[in-house]
Design a protein around this motif. Structure first.
Motif, PDB file in Angstrom:
ATOM      1  N   SER A  83       5.520  11.752  -8.031  1.00  0.00           N
ATOM      2  CA  SER A  83       4.712  10.954  -8.955  1.00  0.00           C
ATOM      3  C   SER A  83       4.254   9.638  -8.341  1.00  0.00           C
ATOM      4  N   ILE A  84       4.699   9.326  -7.129  1.00  0.00           N
ATOM      5  CA  ILE A  84       4.307   8.083  -6.461  1.00  0.00           C
ATOM      6  C   ILE A  84       3.955   8.389  -5.012  1.00  0.00           C
ATOM      7  N   ALA A 119       4.196   7.427  -0.948  1.00  0.00           N
ATOM      8  CA  ALA A 119       5.310   6.972  -0.115  1.00  0.00           C
ATOM      9  C   ALA A 119       5.307   5.458   0.059  1.00  0.00           C
ATOM     10  N   VAL A 120       4.126   4.873   0.152  1.00  0.00           N
ATOM     11  CA  VAL A 120       4.054   3.428   0.369  1.00  0.00           C
ATOM     12  C   VAL A 120       4.624   2.654  -0.817  1.00  0.00           C
ATOM     13  N   ASP A 121       4.634   3.283  -2.004  1.00  0.00           N
ATOM     14  CA  ASP A 121       5.188   2.616  -3.185  1.00  0.00           C
ATOM     15  C   ASP A 121       6.707   2.709  -3.242  1.00  0.00           C
ATOM     16  N   ALA A 122       7.287   3.665  -2.532  1.00  0.00           N
ATOM     17  CA  ALA A 122       8.744   3.831  -2.544  1.00  0.00           C
ATOM     18  C   ALA A 122       9.418   3.037  -1.436  1.00  0.00           C
ATOM     19  N   PHE A 123       8.728   2.888  -0.315  1.00  0.00           N
ATOM     20  CA  PHE A 123       9.315   2.197   0.834  1.00  0.00           C
ATOM     21  C   PHE A 123       8.863   0.742   0.849  1.00  0.00           C
ATOM     22  N   GLU A 124       9.807  -0.150   1.011  1.00  0.00           N
ATOM     23  CA  GLU A 124       9.458  -1.545   1.232  1.00  0.00           C
ATOM     24  C   GLU A 124       9.019  -1.737   2.682  1.00  0.00           C
ATOM     25  N   HIS A 125       8.226  -2.787   2.891  1.00  0.00           N
ATOM     26  CA  HIS A 125       7.719  -3.030   4.239  1.00  0.00           C
ATOM     27  C   HIS A 125       8.868  -3.454   5.152  1.00  0.00           C
ATOM     28  N   ALA A 126       9.056  -2.712   6.234  1.00  0.00           N
ATOM     29  CA  ALA A 126      10.160  -2.989   7.168  1.00  0.00           C
ATOM     30  C   ALA A 126       9.717  -4.032   8.189  1.00  0.00           C
ATOM     31  N   ASP A 127       9.606  -5.268   7.751  1.00  0.00           N
ATOM     32  CA  ASP A 127       9.162  -6.337   8.651  1.00  0.00           C
ATOM     33  C   ASP A 127      10.304  -7.285   9.003  1.00  0.00           C
ATOM     34  N   GLY A 128      11.525  -6.750   9.017  1.00  0.00           N
ATOM     35  CA  GLY A 128      12.676  -7.578   9.361  1.00  0.00           C
ATOM     36  C   GLY A 128      12.568  -8.242  10.724  1.00  0.00           C
ATOM     37  N   PRO A 129      12.187  -7.502  11.791  1.00  0.00           N
ATOM     38  CA  PRO A 129      12.066  -8.156  13.101  1.00  0.00           C
ATOM     39  C   PRO A 129      11.065  -9.303  13.112  1.00  0.00           C
TER      40      PRO A 129
END
Length: 255
Positions: A109-110, A112-122
């Protein structure tokens, strides 16, 4: 006599090359942070995203949705394994939205971009250090100025009015070198931000590729679309019932 802290500052910054050495240390710290973040944060995250994308790209056959549904237990096991926390939590959230369809496929129903947070830790780590380097450079600069002012005041008190000009010239000469730490802090901050921007774009590109592959493996079924399909089915059922009622023969009369 000065207090212990002032005496320590004067002792440390009394050497003419102290500020230059500290400026070099700030730049060396910036370079070390780039390599440290690249080795322990950026490279593992990049490799993890590539492995996940390769896993979906290697699905057999032309019907990617059917192949994904058939291999879902194995794919789920690999994507749920130890990974970057953002990717691990994102997959758990996305997996919870998957549902089996009537044709043996999976629907979500969603996106993938809505389920995953942006992995910008580095990138965020480098940006945090970029702000800190500027502050470190300014603090060292002000400490050097305090040391220079203290030495100038002591020289004036010892030599009187005759040595005032000499003390002021020495103050300006010493204070000028202390600003190299601020310059080094700003330069280090600029370098860290440029590297952070470049790495963020690289991660965003890998994420977009992985999300596109993942969305292509499932059928997108938002609640609005499901509701419209159900309304269409109900309309067809009502039309069929109305048609059968019109063609039903009348009951025979008992007269």
């Amino acid at each position: 006599m000065h207090d212990p802290i002032t005496s320590l500052v004067v002792t440390v910054f009394s050497a003419p090359s102290a500020a230059l050495i500290m400026a070099g240390a700030i730049l060396a710290l910036a370079v070390g942070l780039i390599f440290q973040s690249g080795h322990f944060e950026f490279a593992p995250l990049k490799d993890d995203l590539r492995r996940r994308a390769d896993l979906l790209s290697d699905l057999p056959g032309t019907d990617r949705q059917k192949a994904f549904a058939e291999a879902f237990p194995a794919i789920d096991k690999r994507l749920s394994g130890t990974a970057h926390p953002t990717l691990e939590l994102g997959w758990a959230a996305y997996r919870g939205q998957l549902a089996q369809t009537g044709d043996e496929r999976l629907a979500s129903s969603i996106h993938a971009v809505d389920a995953f947070e942006h992995a910008d830790g580095p990138a965020r780590t480098l940006e945090w250090w970029a702000n800190l380097l500027v502050a470190i450079g300014l603090v060292i600069t002000f400490m050097g100025i305090v040391a220079a002012l203290t030495e100038a005041v002591d020289a004036m008190q010892r030599q009187g009015g005759a040595g005032m000009q000499t003390a002021l010239m020495g103050l300006l000469a010493v204070a000028a070198t202390k600003f190299w730490t601020s310059i080094a802090g700003v330069l280090g901050s600029i370098v860290l931000r440029l590297v952070a921007r470049r790495r963020r774009k690289a991660i965003e590109s890998l994420e977009a590729h992985f999300f596109a592959l993942l969305d292509g493996c499932v059928r997108f079924a938002p609640p609005e679309k499901v509701m419209l399909e159900q309304l269409a089915v109900l309309s067809r059922i009502e039309a069929a019932l109305a048609g059968s009622a019109r063609v039903q023969p009348a009951a025979p009369s008992l007269a």
